[in-house]
Design an enzyme around this catalytic site. Structure first.
Site, mmCIF file in Angstrom:
data_model
loop_
_atom_site.group_PDB
_atom_site.id
_atom_site.type_symbol
_atom_site.label_atom_id
_atom_site.label_comp_id
_atom_site.label_asym_id
_atom_site.label_seq_id
_atom_site.Cartn_x
_atom_site.Cartn_y
_atom_site.Cartn_z
ATOM 1 N N CYS A 193 46.859 40.653 21.454
ATOM 2 C CA CYS A 193 48.038 40.165 21.032
ATOM 3 C C CYS A 193 48.491 38.837 21.418
ATOM 4 C CB CYS A 193 49.223 41.150 21.149
ATOM 5 S SG CYS A 193 49.131 42.682 20.191
HETATM 6 N N1 LIG Z 1 46.882 47.072 20.447
HETATM 7 C C1 LIG Z 1 48.202 46.756 20.424
HETATM 8 O O1 LIG Z 1 48.663 46.888 21.491
HETATM 9 C C2 LIG Z 1 49.034 46.104 19.262
HETATM 10 C C3 LIG Z 1 50.275 45.897 19.354
HETATM 11 C C4 LIG Z 1 51.022 45.465 18.438
HETATM 12 C C5 LIG Z 1 50.286 45.070 17.168
HETATM 13 N N2 LIG Z 1 49.125 44.948 17.155
HETATM 14 C C6 LIG Z 1 48.483 44.734 16.086
HETATM 15 O O2 LIG Z 1 48.135 46.032 15.019
HETATM 16 C C7 LIG Z 1 46.839 45.676 14.560
HETATM 17 C C8 LIG Z 1 45.714 46.528 14.898
HETATM 18 O O3 LIG Z 1 45.467 46.625 16.141
HETATM 19 P P1 LIG Z 1 44.636 47.542 17.089
HETATM 20 O O4 LIG Z 1 44.907 47.232 18.395
HETATM 21 O O5 LIG Z 1 45.118 49.042 16.482
HETATM 22 O O6 LIG Z 1 43.207 47.387 16.454
HETATM 23 P P2 LIG Z 1 42.163 48.418 16.918
HETATM 24 O O7 LIG Z 1 40.790 47.341 16.842
HETATM 25 O O8 LIG Z 1 42.180 49.182 17.993
HETATM 26 O O9 LIG Z 1 41.945 49.264 15.577
HETATM 27 C C9 LIG Z 1 41.594 48.482 14.283
HETATM 28 C C10 LIG Z 1 41.077 49.734 13.472
HETATM 29 O O10 LIG Z 1 40.732 49.558 12.228
HETATM 30 C C11 LIG Z 1 39.459 49.651 11.537
HETATM 31 N N3 LIG Z 1 39.026 48.869 10.662
HETATM 32 C C12 LIG Z 1 38.845 47.532 10.859
HETATM 33 N N4 LIG Z 1 38.450 47.223 9.447
HETATM 34 C C13 LIG Z 1 38.769 48.179 8.711
HETATM 35 C C14 LIG Z 1 38.965 48.314 7.297
HETATM 36 N N5 LIG Z 1 38.592 47.331 6.419
HETATM 37 N N6 LIG Z 1 39.327 49.522 6.722
HETATM 38 C C15 LIG Z 1 39.523 50.367 7.476
HETATM 39 N N7 LIG Z 1 39.662 50.412 8.752
HETATM 40 C C16 LIG Z 1 39.229 49.262 9.241
HETATM 41 C C17 LIG Z 1 38.522 49.637 13.009
HETATM 42 O O11 LIG Z 1 37.504 50.505 12.886
HETATM 43 C C18 LIG Z 1 39.768 50.067 14.070
HETATM 44 O O12 LIG Z 1 39.320 51.612 14.198
HETATM 45 C C19 LIG Z 1 46.440 44.203 14.737
HETATM 46 O O13 LIG Z 1 46.979 43.396 13.793
HETATM 47 C C20 LIG Z 1 47.228 43.815 16.018
HETATM 48 O O14 LIG Z 1 47.424 42.406 16.344
HETATM 49 C C21 LIG Z 1 48.339 45.582 18.255
#
Ligand SMILES: NC(=O)c1ccc[n+]([C@@H]2O[C@H](COP(=O)([O-])OP(=O)(O)OC[C@H]3O[C@@H](n4cnc5c(N)ncnc54)[C@H](O)[C@@H]3O)[C@@H](O)[C@H]2O)c1
Length: 442
Positions: free
Chosen positions: A276
């Site tokens: 992030c």
């Molecule tokens: N990790 C955090 O602490 C956090 C906090 C706030 C916001 N975010 C935001 O949330 C979003 C997701 O982050 P995250 O940390 O969960 O990511 P992550 O990489 O842990 O998870 C994303 C998931 O999406 C899947 N994926 C990718 N492409 C896909 C598709 N086309 N269709 C279906 N699934 C798909 C991946 O395989 C993975 O399992 C991002 O935008 C991030 O900036 C994350």
């Protein structure tokens, strides 16, 4: 509105797209509250693990997954043609930067293309992925409106389908806050959209905070993360200035923290990490260019924060110099590979940059991390390294131990007693009550 009734009666089935750090805990929360949840992911390895009640994220307990699966409320699939089964679709896919440090929207766009293919009347779609203001209304809305064309006329947002943006505020492994207990901002395109989204999130989130549009919700998330990035940059800069003056920035922060108003403590470190803070601010920088505005604070904070690994390595050289050693040829052990303490997330971890810089300067580098047995391949790095054991003899082999991540599991006393020199980027040793002449802060 039929959807609202379904939500209120807990009859709405929830689809979560992207079962990662954000999507998985959210899906489990809905399942444990009695909603039927169908998780979607393109990663085939995750589905059988979930079905067996196993976890692939350290701080998300297998028991919670197993309980959800056993209750019959949670299932997962890679088959996106099952999207019409669900009443609400929550998108939690990654939003990284590309090699030019510009928003990489491919995950959102691919997901939106898939939803467009299967969208049926009456469904709610909310986007949770962090992104620039305008994404929901400018990219998703027109695509979903066009989804109706296959059956005649365009879909109307707020009538045929409902669309909202609600940013995730997950703080992995924070013992005080989890998905359910962090208030959630929600912005809908129309009143029906916000009503549906708020009703849904109200079941699992302690407090929903409705705002007037998806763009306001998108901007809120960016403000929060830019605020962190800028404040971390400020203390990182002060760390370097105060160090030259012989003042310990950590002591200064502890003193400043006693002010009961107008001050929030941020802490310096070896550089920004995670999915992030190093990334999200640049989503705004990119969008602001469309309006011919430069985001000076964001750029400056980015510059100072990216400089930190180099500062730490320079400091390491000076410290070795004190004992008549050069970094070139020295054996250095990095403690902590994950980007923050007590988690196994390696994304954008500054430890990877530290390894690169140390190796460039001729150091022989190993690492230890109780949660990262092997360094994963990333877009930029492919180190074939495995975590070494922290034994008395092993520690004695290194000319210098560099603490990058302050995991709680570390026995700081043991490490201090058995290491020749320590460079501490987190003030972890002093916080553990250990002050020694061979421990230097960076
Ligand atoms: N990790 C955090 O602490 C956090 C906090 C706030 C916001 N975010 C935001 O949330 C979003 C997701 O982050 P995250 O940390 O969960 O990511 P992550 O990489 O842990 O998870 C994303 C998931 O999406 C899947 N994926 C990718 N492409 C896909 C598709 N086309 N269709 C279906 N699934 C798909 C991946 O395989 C993975 O399992 C991002 O935008 C991030 O900036 C994350």
């Amino acid at each position: 509105m039929e959807l609202l009734e379904k939500i209120k009666n807990k009859k709405a089935k929830i689809g979560i797209i992207g079962l990662g750090y954000v999507g998985l805990p959210l899906g489990l929360e809905f399942a444990l509250k009695g909603f039927d949840v169908l998780g979607f992911d393109v990663d085939e390895r995750k589905i059988p693990l979930l079905k067996e009640g196993k976890t692939y994220i350290k701080h998300i307990k297998a028991e919670k997954i197993k309980k959800s699966v056993d209750s019959g409320h949670f299932d997962a699939t890679t088959d996106f043609s099952r999207l019409p089964e669900v009443d609400a679709i929550i998108i939690c896919v990654p939003t990284p930067l590309n090699e030019h440090r510009e928003p990489d929207m491919t995950y959102i766009v691919q997901t939106a293309e898939t939803i467009k293919k299967y969208l049926r009347k009456g469904q709610l779609v909310t986007l949770e992925s962090t992104t620039y203001p305008g994404t929901t209304s400018e990219i998703l809305q027109p695509m979903f409106e066009d989804a109706g064309l296959t059956s005649g006329a365009k879909f109307k947002v707020g009538e045929d389908f409902f669309l909202a943006f609600s940013p995730e505020r997950e703080d992995p492994n924070n013992p005080n806050y989890s998905t359910a207990t962090i208030p959630k901002v929600v912005g809908g395109v129309t009143k029906n959209c916000i009503d549906a989204a708020v009703a849904l999130y109200n079941f699992v989130i302690v407090k929903t905070v409705p705002v007037s549009s998806p763009a306001v919700a998108e901007a809120t998330k960016l403000l929060e993360n830019i605020y962190r990035s800028v404040n971390i940059a400020l203390v990182n800069e002060l760390k370097m200035v105060f160090d030259k003056m012989g003042i310990d920035v950590w002591e200064v922060i502890e003193a400043a923290k006693t002010k009961p108003f107008g001050y929030n403590a941020f802490y310096p470190g070896p550089g920004l990490g995670g999915h992030c803070i190093p990334i999200d601010p640049f989503y705004l920088t990119w969008k602001a260019r469309e309006f011919e505005i430069n985001t000076k604070f964001i750029e400056l904070a980015g510059e100072i924060n990216t400089q930190q690994p180099q500062y730490v390595v320079d400091k390491t050289m000076h410290v070795l110099n004190k004992v008549k050693k050069s970094l070139n040829g020295s054996k250095v052990l990095i403690l902590g590979a994950a980007y923050k303490k007590d988690i196994d997330d390696m994304r954008e971890s500054p430890s990877l940059k530290l390894i690169e810089l140390l190796q460039e300067n001729g150091a022989k580098v190993d690492y230890n991390d109780p949660y990262v047995p092997k360094l994963p391949k990333t877009r930029k790095y492919d180190y074939e390294m495995t975590s070494v054991d922290l034994t008395e003899t092993k520690l004695a082999e290194y000319d210098l131990v560099l603490l990058s991540t302050d995991h709680s599991d570390y026995d700081y006393k043991f490490i201090a007693e058995n290491s020749k020199i320590i460079v501490d980027t987190r003030n972890a040793f002093e916080r553990a009550g250990i002050k020694k002449e061979n421990i230097f802060k960076a």
